[in-house]
Design a protein around this motif. Structure first.
Motif, mmCIF file in Angstrom:
data_model
loop_
_atom_site.group_PDB
_atom_site.id
_atom_site.type_symbol
_atom_site.label_atom_id
_atom_site.label_comp_id
_atom_site.label_asym_id
_atom_site.label_seq_id
_atom_site.Cartn_x
_atom_site.Cartn_y
_atom_site.Cartn_z
ATOM 1 N N TYR A 42 42.622 -8.948 -1.673
ATOM 2 C CA TYR A 42 41.589 -7.955 -0.832
ATOM 3 C C TYR A 42 40.136 -7.628 -1.868
ATOM 4 C CZ TYR A 42 40.519 -3.824 2.137
ATOM 5 O OH TYR A 42 39.956 -3.001 2.953
ATOM 6 N N GLN A 43 40.509 -7.476 -3.267
ATOM 7 C CA GLN A 43 39.563 -7.339 -4.029
ATOM 8 C C GLN A 43 38.466 -8.624 -4.400
ATOM 9 O OE1 GLN A 43 40.782 -6.205 -8.104
ATOM 10 N NE2 GLN A 43 38.795 -5.820 -8.780
ATOM 11 N N HIS A 44 38.895 -9.467 -4.318
ATOM 12 C CA HIS A 44 38.143 -10.623 -4.377
ATOM 13 C C HIS A 44 37.128 -10.940 -3.046
ATOM 14 C CE1 HIS A 44 37.259 -15.237 -3.673
ATOM 15 N NE2 HIS A 44 36.646 -15.020 -4.951
ATOM 16 N N ALA A 45 37.745 -10.538 -1.790
ATOM 17 C CA ALA A 45 36.930 -10.793 -0.734
ATOM 18 C C ALA A 45 35.921 -9.519 -0.859
ATOM 19 C CB ALA A 45 38.098 -10.452 0.673
ATOM 20 N N ASP A 46 36.351 -8.292 -1.002
ATOM 21 C CA ASP A 46 35.261 -7.259 -1.121
ATOM 22 C C ASP A 46 34.293 -7.608 -1.917
ATOM 23 O OD1 ASP A 46 35.172 -4.053 -1.072
ATOM 24 O OD2 ASP A 46 35.027 -4.734 -3.285
ATOM 25 N N HIS A 59 29.455 2.098 0.825
ATOM 26 C CA HIS A 59 30.247 1.303 1.915
ATOM 27 C C HIS A 59 31.423 0.645 1.555
ATOM 28 C CE1 HIS A 59 26.086 2.092 3.467
ATOM 29 N NE2 HIS A 59 26.443 1.180 4.555
ATOM 30 N N ALA A 60 32.426 0.794 2.500
ATOM 31 C CA ALA A 60 33.735 0.177 2.229
ATOM 32 C C ALA A 60 33.729 -0.837 2.917
ATOM 33 C CB ALA A 60 34.556 1.303 2.663
ATOM 34 N N VAL A 61 34.572 -1.877 2.656
ATOM 35 C CA VAL A 61 34.991 -3.035 3.441
ATOM 36 C C VAL A 61 35.989 -2.974 3.971
ATOM 37 C CG1 VAL A 61 35.011 -5.673 3.270
ATOM 38 C CG2 VAL A 61 33.259 -4.618 1.876
ATOM 39 N N VAL A 179 21.409 1.399 7.053
ATOM 40 C CA VAL A 179 22.588 1.242 8.177
ATOM 41 C C VAL A 179 23.842 1.556 7.807
ATOM 42 C CG1 VAL A 179 23.795 -1.002 8.996
ATOM 43 C CG2 VAL A 179 21.214 -1.130 8.767
ATOM 44 N N ASP A 180 24.341 2.576 8.560
ATOM 45 C CA ASP A 180 25.656 3.143 8.267
ATOM 46 C C ASP A 180 26.781 2.370 8.432
ATOM 47 O OD1 ASP A 180 24.348 6.074 7.786
ATOM 48 O OD2 ASP A 180 23.532 5.378 9.428
ATOM 49 N N SER A 181 26.559 1.501 9.265
ATOM 50 C CA SER A 181 27.940 0.493 9.497
ATOM 51 C C SER A 181 27.420 -0.549 10.232
ATOM 52 C CB SER A 181 28.890 1.505 10.559
ATOM 53 O OG SER A 181 29.988 0.680 10.745
ATOM 54 N N ALA A 201 31.654 0.408 6.618
ATOM 55 C CA ALA A 201 31.109 1.685 6.804
ATOM 56 C C ALA A 201 31.074 2.728 5.675
ATOM 57 C CB ALA A 201 32.620 2.439 7.618
ATOM 58 N N ASN A 202 30.170 3.606 5.789
ATOM 59 C CA ASN A 202 29.780 4.279 4.592
ATOM 60 C C ASN A 202 30.566 5.554 4.398
ATOM 61 O OD1 ASN A 202 28.219 6.011 6.293
ATOM 62 N ND2 ASN A 202 26.228 5.244 5.560
#
Length: 358
Positions: A42-46, A59-61, A179-181, A201-202
Motif C-alpha cells: 500500500y505504501q509503495h502504491a501511495d 490528500h489521501a490515496v 481539486v478536492d477529490s 480525497a482531501n
C-alpha cells in the motif's frame, strides 16, 4: 495477440503480465491485509501515485471496488443537501443520477451529447456543496481541460470539486490545491484488469464527513470516508481488498514515473493528433466532437459513413486490432478509439492504415 483500442476494459500495459507473475511468485494472493507485507505494498502504491499526480499531503490515496463506487461515497460523505453536476454524456449523467437516488437535491447543467463545458458559462447554485466535473466523458469523447476545472474552483472556493478521471488519468494535469477529490478505475488508462477503484480525497472532505456522521449518522458503513481514512493512516484497508491489483498498480505507476508523466502526456497528444488528422482527410470517417478544445485526447470518437459493426469486424478479421463501438444509441454509427499509454505510436499508425484502407 490482439491490440485493444477499446475504451474499457482496455489494452493491458506491456509490463502488467510480468508484474502479476511476480505477485503470484510472492504469494500475494494469500497474504493478510493486516500484515507488514501488505502495508508495504500500500505504501509503495501511495508513494508512486503521489509522485505521478503531484498529490499533496492533504490528500489521501484510498482504494474501493470501482470508480462507480466512488460516485456514491463522495455524495454520501460530502453532500448534506445539494450537489451540482456538469452533465454531457452517459457517465456524467450516472453521477448525477446517483445523487438523486441518494435523495439529495441534485442540480445540473446539461450539454448535448458531444459538447463540452467552459468555466465561463458555468453558474454554480449558491447552496450546492459539491461540484462534479468529468475530465473525460468516455461515452462521447469530450474532455474538460484541467485549466477550466481550476477556474471553477477559484470561483467557488467554499464548495468541493470532484473530478472523474476514469478514462483519462494520468493525462489531466490537475492542481490538487484546487481539486478536492479525483478518482479513476484501473482498467482504462492504467492498462490493468478491472477490479480496483482509486480515490483521492482531501482533509477538508474528511472533516465534512465527520461532521455529517456526528449530526446525520449515515455516511456509509465500512467504506465511509472516515473509515477508509482511519485505516489509511496505517496503510491498511477496512476490508480485505484486491491485494494483487494494488501491488500491480504501484508497479505500473512506478513504470509511468520512470517514463515521466509529461512524456506520457506528450505522447498521448501526438497519437491523438495523428488520429484526428486522419479523420479530417478521410471520406469514410468524421470527427464527432466539433469544438477542438473539447476533443478528448484519450478517447477519440469518430462518426462512420458506413455502419460501425462492419468497420470493427473487418479490421478485427484483417489485423487483430480491436476498436470500440459507439455508446448507447450511437453504437451503430460511431467508433471509439482508446488512446491510452498501453498503445504506442506504431500501433496507432497501424490502425490508421487499416481504417484508411476501408
Amino acid at each position: 495477440m490482439s491490440t485493444f483500442f477499446t475504451p474499457g476494459p482496455a489494452a493491458l500495459f506491456p509490463t502488467v503480465q510480468s508484474h502479476y507473475m511476480e505477485a503470484f511468485r510472492l504469494n500475494l494472493g494469500s497474504i493478510s491485509h493486516r500484515s507488514a507485507a501488505f502495508r508495504k505494498i500500500y505504501q509503495h502504491a501511495d508513494e508512486q501515485l503521489r509522485e505521478l499526480f503531484a498529490l499533496p499531503k492533504s490528500h489521501a490515496v484510498l482504494f474501493t471496488g470501482s470508480a462507480t463506487e466512488v460516485w456514491e461515497r463522495i455524495i454520501m460523505n460530502t453532500v448534506e443537501h445539494e450537489s451540482f453536476h456538469l452533465v454531457n454524456g452517459s457517465f456524467s449523467k450516472k453521477f448525477f443520477d446517483f445523487s438523486k437516488d441518494l435523495h439529495k437535491y441534485a442540480n445540473s447543467m446539461h450539454k448535448p451529447f458531444g459538447e463540452g463545458f467552459d468555466a465561463s458559462e458555468v453558474e454554480v447554485p449558491e447552496y450546492a456543496e459539491l461540484i462534479c466535473c468529468t475530465a473525460n466523458e468516455t461515452s462521447s469523447g469530450v474532455q474538460m481541460k484541467a485549466s477550466e476545472i481550476h477556474k471553477i474552483k477559484k470561483a467557488n472556493k467554499d464548495k468541493f470539486v470532484a473530478v472523474d478521471m476514469v478514462s483519462s488519468a494520468p493525462y489531466p494535469n490537475l492542481d490538487f490545491s484546487l481539486v478536492d477529490s479525483a478518482f479513476f478505475s484501473v482498467q482504462k488508462s492504467f492498462g490493468m484488469p478491472a477490479g480496483l477503484g482509486v480515490w483521492f480525497a482531501n482533509e477538508a472532505m474528511l472533516e465534512k464527513s465527520e461532521r455529517m456522521k456526528k449530526h446525520e449518522g449515515i455516511v456509509g458503513t465500512y467504506h465511509s470516508l472516515p473509515s477508509l481514512w482511519e485505516n489509511y493512516k496505517n496503510f491498511e484497508t477496512p476490508e480485505t481488498p484486491n491485494v494483487m491489483a494494488i501491488y500491480v498498480l504501484g508497479k505500473v505507476a512506478e513504470d509511468f514515473n520512470r517514463i515521466g508523466v509529461e512524456n506520457i502526456r506528450k505522447e498521448t497528444d501526438k497519437k491523438a493528433k495523428a488520429l484526428y488528422d486522419f479523420a479530417k482527410k478521410s471520406d469514410n470517417f468524421e470527427i464527432f466532437v466539433e469544438n477542438e478544445n473539447h476533443r478528448s485526447a484519450t478517447v477519440v470518437v469518430l462518426n462512420c459513413k458506413e455502419g460501425s459493426s462492419k468497420v470493427i469486424n473487418t479490421i478485427k478479421e484483417r489485423s487483430d486490432l480491436i476498436i470500440g463501438a459507439g455508446y448507447g444509441k450511437l453504437k451503430e454509427t460511431q467508433i471509439r478509439i482508446a488512446n491510452f499509454p498501453a498503445v504506442n505510436m506504431d500501433q496507432v499508425q497501424a490502425l490508421i492504415t487499416e481504417l484508411g484502407s476501408l
